[in-house]
Write a protein that holds these residues in place. Structure first.
Motif, PDB file in Angstrom:
ATOM      1  N   SER A 228       0.811  -1.224   0.000  1.00  0.00           N
ATOM      2  CA  SER A 228       0.000   0.000   0.000  1.00  0.00           C
ATOM      3  C   SER A 228       0.843   1.273   0.000  1.00  0.00           C
ATOM      4  N   GLU A 229       2.035   1.201   0.579  1.00  0.00           N
ATOM      5  CA  GLU A 229       2.897   2.384   0.647  1.00  0.00           C
ATOM      6  C   GLU A 229       4.333   1.946   0.444  1.00  0.00           C
ATOM      7  N   ILE A 230       5.093   2.770  -0.285  1.00  0.00           N
ATOM      8  CA  ILE A 230       6.477   2.405  -0.595  1.00  0.00           C
ATOM      9  C   ILE A 230       7.288   3.677  -0.852  1.00  0.00           C
ATOM     10  N   ASP A 231       8.575   3.606  -0.555  1.00  0.00           N
ATOM     11  CA  ASP A 231       9.478   4.718  -0.821  1.00  0.00           C
ATOM     12  C   ASP A 231      10.053   4.591  -2.216  1.00  0.00           C
ATOM     13  N   GLY A 232      10.462   5.723  -2.768  1.00  0.00           N
ATOM     14  CA  GLY A 232      11.050   5.730  -4.098  1.00  0.00           C
ATOM     15  C   GLY A 232      12.065   6.842  -4.244  1.00  0.00           C
ATOM     16  N   ALA A 233      12.820   6.779  -5.326  1.00  0.00           N
ATOM     17  CA  ALA A 233      13.841   7.790  -5.608  1.00  0.00           C
ATOM     18  C   ALA A 233      14.192   7.745  -7.087  1.00  0.00           C
ATOM     19  N   CYS A 234      14.754   8.842  -7.561  1.00  0.00           N
ATOM     20  CA  CYS A 234      15.283   8.875  -8.920  1.00  0.00           C
ATOM     21  C   CYS A 234      16.607   8.106  -8.936  1.00  0.00           C
ATOM     22  N   HIS A 235      17.267   8.044 -10.076  1.00  0.00           N
ATOM     23  CA  HIS A 235      18.508   7.285 -10.208  1.00  0.00           C
ATOM     24  C   HIS A 235      19.642   7.850  -9.355  1.00  0.00           C
ATOM     25  N   CYS A 236      19.795   9.157  -9.342  1.00  0.00           N
ATOM     26  CA  CYS A 236      20.908   9.763  -8.596  1.00  0.00           C
ATOM     27  C   CYS A 236      20.594   9.976  -7.119  1.00  0.00           C
ATOM     28  N   GLY A 237      19.331   9.827  -6.732  1.00  0.00           N
ATOM     29  CA  GLY A 237      18.948   9.975  -5.331  1.00  0.00           C
ATOM     30  C   GLY A 237      18.631  11.398  -4.908  1.00  0.00           C
ATOM     31  N   ALA A 238      18.697  12.353  -5.827  1.00  0.00           N
ATOM     32  CA  ALA A 238      18.394  13.741  -5.461  1.00  0.00           C
ATOM     33  C   ALA A 238      16.926  13.897  -5.077  1.00  0.00           C
ATOM     34  N   VAL A 239      16.049  13.151  -5.757  1.00  0.00           N
ATOM     35  CA  VAL A 239      14.615  13.202  -5.474  1.00  0.00           C
ATOM     36  C   VAL A 239      14.219  11.927  -4.743  1.00  0.00           C
ATOM     37  N   ARG A 240      13.627  12.104  -3.574  1.00  0.00           N
ATOM     38  CA  ARG A 240      13.143  10.957  -2.784  1.00  0.00           C
ATOM     39  C   ARG A 240      11.701  11.226  -2.407  1.00  0.00           C
ATOM     40  N   PHE A 241      10.909  10.151  -2.413  1.00  0.00           N
ATOM     41  CA  PHE A 241       9.482  10.315  -2.139  1.00  0.00           C
ATOM     42  C   PHE A 241       8.897   9.066  -1.490  1.00  0.00           C
ATOM     43  N   ARG A 242       7.721   9.212  -0.956  1.00  0.00           N
ATOM     44  CA  ARG A 242       6.920   8.104  -0.430  1.00  0.00           C
ATOM     45  C   ARG A 242       5.580   8.178  -1.143  1.00  0.00           C
ATOM     46  N   VAL A 243       5.069   7.025  -1.539  1.00  0.00           N
ATOM     47  CA  VAL A 243       3.812   7.006  -2.275  1.00  0.00           C
ATOM     48  C   VAL A 243       2.847   5.987  -1.665  1.00  0.00           C
ATOM     49  N   ARG A 244       1.598   6.400  -1.596  1.00  0.00           N
ATOM     50  CA  ARG A 244       0.491   5.522  -1.182  1.00  0.00           C
ATOM     51  C   ARG A 244      -0.218   5.102  -2.458  1.00  0.00           C
ATOM     52  N   LEU A 245      -0.176   3.821  -2.765  1.00  0.00           N
ATOM     53  CA  LEU A 245      -0.715   3.312  -4.021  1.00  0.00           C
ATOM     54  C   LEU A 245      -2.219   3.096  -3.942  1.00  0.00           C
ATOM     55  N   SER A 246      -2.883   3.235  -5.075  1.00  0.00           N
ATOM     56  CA  SER A 246      -4.334   3.080  -5.136  1.00  0.00           C
ATOM     57  C   SER A 246      -4.771   1.637  -4.944  1.00  0.00           C
ATOM     58  N   ASP A 247      -4.066   0.713  -5.583  1.00  0.00           N
ATOM     59  CA  ASP A 247      -4.403  -0.710  -5.502  1.00  0.00           C
ATOM     60  C   ASP A 247      -3.126  -1.532  -5.611  1.00  0.00           C
ATOM     61  N   GLY A 248      -2.167  -1.193  -4.785  1.00  0.00           N
ATOM     62  CA  GLY A 248      -0.901  -1.910  -4.807  1.00  0.00           C
ATOM     63  C   GLY A 248      -0.264  -1.884  -6.180  1.00  0.00           C
ATOM     64  N   LEU A 249       0.344  -3.000  -6.542  1.00  0.00           N
ATOM     65  CA  LEU A 249       1.000  -3.118  -7.843  1.00  0.00           C
ATOM     66  C   LEU A 249       0.040  -3.657  -8.900  1.00  0.00           C
ATOM     67  N   ASN A 250      -1.202  -3.866  -8.510  1.00  0.00           N
ATOM     68  CA  ASN A 250      -2.211  -4.421  -9.418  1.00  0.00           C
ATOM     69  C   ASN A 250      -2.577  -3.466 -10.554  1.00  0.00           C
ATOM     70  N   THR A 251      -2.179  -2.206 -10.449  1.00  0.00           N
ATOM     71  CA  THR A 251      -2.489  -1.228 -11.494  1.00  0.00           C
ATOM     72  C   THR A 251      -1.325  -1.034 -12.467  1.00  0.00           C
ATOM     73  N   ALA A 252      -0.269  -1.842 -12.347  1.00  0.00           N
ATOM     74  CA  ALA A 252       0.910  -1.696 -13.218  1.00  0.00           C
ATOM     75  C   ALA A 252       0.499  -1.816 -14.682  1.00  0.00           C
ATOM     76  N   ARG A 253       1.031  -0.889 -15.489  1.00  0.00           N
ATOM     77  CA  ARG A 253       0.687  -0.868 -16.903  1.00  0.00           C
ATOM     78  C   ARG A 253       1.665  -0.027 -17.692  1.00  0.00           C
ATOM     79  N   ARG A 254       1.621  -0.218 -18.998  1.00  0.00           N
ATOM     80  CA  ARG A 254       2.357   0.614 -19.936  1.00  0.00           C
ATOM     81  C   ARG A 254       1.332   1.376 -20.756  1.00  0.00           C
ATOM     82  N   CYS A 255       1.795   2.271 -21.610  1.00  0.00           N
ATOM     83  CA  CYS A 255       0.925   3.062 -22.480  1.00  0.00           C
ATOM     84  C   CYS A 255       1.600   3.135 -23.849  1.00  0.00           C
ATOM     85  N   ASN A 256       0.788   3.224 -24.896  1.00  0.00           N
ATOM     86  CA  ASN A 256       1.363   3.265 -26.241  1.00  0.00           C
ATOM     87  C   ASN A 256       1.340   4.653 -26.882  1.00  0.00           C
TER      88      ASN A 256
END
Length: 139
Positions: free
Chosen positions: A6-34
Motif C-alpha cells: 500500500s505504501e512504498i518509498d522511491g527515488a530517482c537514479h541519482c537519489g536527489a529526489v526521494r518520495f513516499r507514495v500511497r498506491l491506489s491498488d498496490g501493484l495491481n495497477t501496473a501498466r504501460r501506455c502506447n
C-alpha cells in the motif's frame, strides 16, 4: 514482490529526489501506455491518488514536461533525467508512478502487463487496453 503493497518509498537514479507514495491498488495497477511519449519513455507505471505522493527530498530538483494538450504533468529529476511520476490526463485526480523508482522493484518483475491505448486517448474518444506486453526471462 507483494502485489498488495500500500505504501512504498522511491527515488530517482541519482537519489536527489526521494518520495513516499500511497498506491491506489498496490501493484495491481501496473501498466504501460502506447502514446508517443510513453513509447519513447518505456516506463511501467502504477496508480496513486493525487494526494498519495509525498516528496521527502529534492522537490526543487523536479522539472515538469508537458506536451500536446498540456494536461498531463510529467516530472523528472533535473540531474539524472529519470521520470519519477506524472499527473494523468485520463484522470487528473490520479498519478502514475514509475515502478523502476520504487524501492526493491523493477519493471522486469512483471511477466505480463496491459498496455493502455494512449494513441487514441480516452479523452479523445478512444481508450481501453491496446494489448499486452510480456517479459520472458532467459533460462
Amino acid at each position: 514482490m507483494n502485489p498488495d503493497i500500500s505504501e512504498i518509498d522511491g527515488a530517482c537514479h541519482c537519489g536527489a529526489v526521494r518520495f513516499r507514495v500511497r498506491l491506489s491498488d498496490g501493484l495491481n495497477t501496473a501498466r504501460r501506455c502506447n502514446c508517443s511519449f510513453c513509447r519513447m519513455r518505456g516506463a511501467v507505471a502504477v496508480s496513486a491518488p493525487l494526494d498519495g505522493l509525498s516528496i521527502l527530498q529534492g522537490g526543487d530538483d523536479l522539472v515538469l514536461y508537458q506536451f500536446g494538450t498540456r494536461q498531463a504533468e510529467h516530472n523528472f529529476c533535473r540531474h539524472c533525467g529519470i521520470y519519477t511520476h506524472h499527473r494523468r490526463r485520463s484522470n487528473p485526480n490520479q498519478l502514475g508512478v514509475n515502478i523502476a523508482c520504487l524501492e526493491g522493484l523493477s519493471p522486469f518483475d512483471f511477466t505480463e502487463l496491459p498496455v493502455m491505448e494512449g494513441v487514441r486517448h480516452p479523452k479523445d474518444g478512444g481508450g481501453g487496453i491496446a494489448g499486452t506486453l510480456r517479459y520472458v526471462p532467459s533460462a
